[in-house]
Design a protein around this motif. Structure first.
Motif, PDB file in Angstrom:
ATOM      1  N   SER A 164       0.831  -1.211   0.000  1.00 54.74           N
ATOM      2  CA  SER A 164       0.000   0.000   0.000  1.00 54.74           C
ATOM      3  C   SER A 164       0.861   1.255   0.000  1.00 54.74           C
ATOM      4  O   SER A 164       0.618   2.200  -0.771  1.00 54.74           O
ATOM      5  CB  SER A 164      -0.925   0.005   1.220  1.00 54.74           C
ATOM      6  N   ILE A 166       2.684   1.608  -3.517  1.00 57.49           N
ATOM      7  CA  ILE A 166       1.830   2.076  -4.612  1.00 57.49           C
ATOM      8  C   ILE A 166       1.419   3.535  -4.387  1.00 57.49           C
ATOM      9  O   ILE A 166       1.283   4.306  -5.344  1.00 57.49           O
ATOM     10  CB  ILE A 166       0.590   1.178  -4.754  1.00 57.49           C
ATOM     11  N   LEU A 172      -4.775  -1.912  -4.407  1.00 58.71           N
ATOM     12  CA  LEU A 172      -3.801  -1.325  -5.328  1.00 58.71           C
ATOM     13  C   LEU A 172      -4.324  -0.029  -5.956  1.00 58.71           C
ATOM     14  O   LEU A 172      -3.624   0.991  -5.984  1.00 58.71           O
ATOM     15  CB  LEU A 172      -3.431  -2.335  -6.419  1.00 58.71           C
ATOM     16  N   SER A 223      -4.576   2.741  -3.298  1.00 57.17           N
ATOM     17  CA  SER A 223      -3.271   3.312  -2.950  1.00 57.17           C
ATOM     18  C   SER A 223      -2.784   4.276  -4.026  1.00 57.17           C
ATOM     19  O   SER A 223      -2.260   5.355  -3.723  1.00 57.17           O
ATOM     20  CB  SER A 223      -2.250   2.185  -2.759  1.00 57.17           C
ATOM     21  N   LEU A 224      -2.959   3.885  -5.294  1.00 58.81           N
ATOM     22  CA  LEU A 224      -2.553   4.760  -6.398  1.00 58.81           C
ATOM     23  C   LEU A 224      -3.356   6.061  -6.380  1.00 58.81           C
ATOM     24  O   LEU A 224      -2.786   7.160  -6.533  1.00 58.81           O
ATOM     25  CB  LEU A 224      -2.755   4.032  -7.723  1.00 58.81           C
TER      26      LEU A 224
END
Length: 371
Positions: free
Chosen positions: A128, A131, A315, A318-319
């Motif tokens: 986490s 990313i 994912l 987090s991005l």
């Protein structure tokens, strides 16, 4: 003394202790699963999701349209620039709180779920955080690339205009600029105002506007990522106990998030078609995510507790958090509080903007109690 140390060592590293801890962790997961199963009702969940689509769409339209309508209402009035700045600072607080209090914790929770964190490679590395860092660096790269492109474009057009001009104003730079501003279009040509007197001012304003438009567009991309994740997660869920309180919480969530994005769109000064398109895209993203989640569940049978769904949620979340953190701190807060001439010249405006920033952060953070 040595015997006590040995006893402590044996107690800490004994297999029975680790078995007990693992058994308790498994029991917690089992309790959560049993609780979720008792709330699973596909038909009731589907009805709630259909209601949520219309509720969230309506609140999204209200949230993002409010600052845009206020900006058009105050346009041309003396308080226009100050009102837009305060709205944008409130928006910055909402965006920053969204990334740090909502998106990032949800991403950590998804990747630390017992169904994901017990397998390789998810239990070996904090993905986490990694990313999120990639999201920050990606936003910085986009910002640098677009800014350098805008700078090169403005410099080339500036030099082109200089070579085109045939007249040079007489007098000091301040005098010529004042004369040019007060004169009509025809007299500006006669006085030579097509040269550097106006070019020194116009490219700077154009640069600021292009920068604000870039910030609004990148910000909407990050928010759309977040909205899609929320919608798909809700659409895949069959837990009516989770969906019912989420409808009210997400309604307020979309209002404040829409106000944040709408404040940036209002300051960027897009034309009507672009503004309407950006508002429409924000409003329909979460409802479309809900529909997409329902389709995914009907085709695959995956719900929001499926390990693959949790990994994807973690994912993408987090991005999205990385992009929103960068945009909130660098392109919204730092840009206005340290590089805005209007705020620097009015101390009361700086205080009012800070209060708006705190109010935006607080209002969005309180919603984390429910969503």
């Amino acid at each position: 003394k040595g015997r006590k140390c040995n006893e402590v060592y044996n107690n800490i590293f004994s297999p029975s202790l680790w078995f007990s801890l693992n058994y308790r962790a498994m029991a917690v997961c089992g309790t959560d699963t049993a609780r979720a199963l008792s709330c699973r009702d596909g038909r009731a969940a589907a009805n709630l999701k259909l209601v949520s689509i219309f509720v969230i769409f309506f609140t999204s339209v209200v949230g993002i349209s409010l600052p845009v309508m206020l900006a058009r209402l105050f346009h041309g009035k003396p308080v226009y620039d100050k009102a837009i700045l305060i709205i944008k600072c409130f928006a910055a607080g909402v965006i920053l709180s969204t990334s740090l209090v909502h998106v990032l914790p949800d991403a950590f929770d998804a990747l630390s779920d017992c169904q994901v964190a017990s397998h390789h490679p998810w239990k070996d590395f904090p993905f986490s955080g990694l990313i999120t860092l990639i999201g920050v660096l990606t936003a910085l790269l986009v910002d640098l690339t677009a800014t350098s492109h805008v700078d090169s474009h403005s410099h080339s057009s500036h030099s082109h205009d200089k070579t085109r001009s045939h007249y040079t104003p007489i007098g000091t730079k301040e005098e010529s600029t004042t004369v040019c501003r007060k004169s009509s279009a025809e007299s500006q040509v006669e006085l030579g105002c097509t040269s550097a007197t106006l070019d020194d001012r116009l490219p700077e304003e154009e640069l600021v506007k292009m920068k604000q438009r870039l910030v609004s567009q990148v910000l909407e991309i990050g928010i759309i990522f977040h909205s899609v994740i929320i919608g798909v997660t809700m659409g895949m869920s069959q837990n009516q106990c989770t969906i019912r309180p989420l409808i009210a919480a997400l309604a307020f969530h979309q209002i404040f998030e829409g106000m944040g994005l709408g404040g940036c769109i209002a300051q960027a000064g897009f034309n009507f078609v672009t503004t309407a398109y950006m508002c429409f895209m924000f409003s329909v993203t979460t409802p479309m995510g809900i529909v997409l989640g329902m389709i995914i569940f009907s085709l695959t049978g995956y719900d929001d507790n499926n390990p693959n769904a949790l990994i994807l949620e973690g994912l993408l979340g987090s991005l999205s958090a990385g992009v929103l953190i960068y945009m909130g701190l660098v392109d919204l807060i730092a840009l206005d509080f340290f590089h805005n001439k209007l705020m620097s010249s009015h101390s009361w405006l700086k205080k009012a903007s800070y209060i708006a920033l705190v109010l935006g952060s607080t209002s969005m953070s309180i919603l984390a109690l429910w969503a």
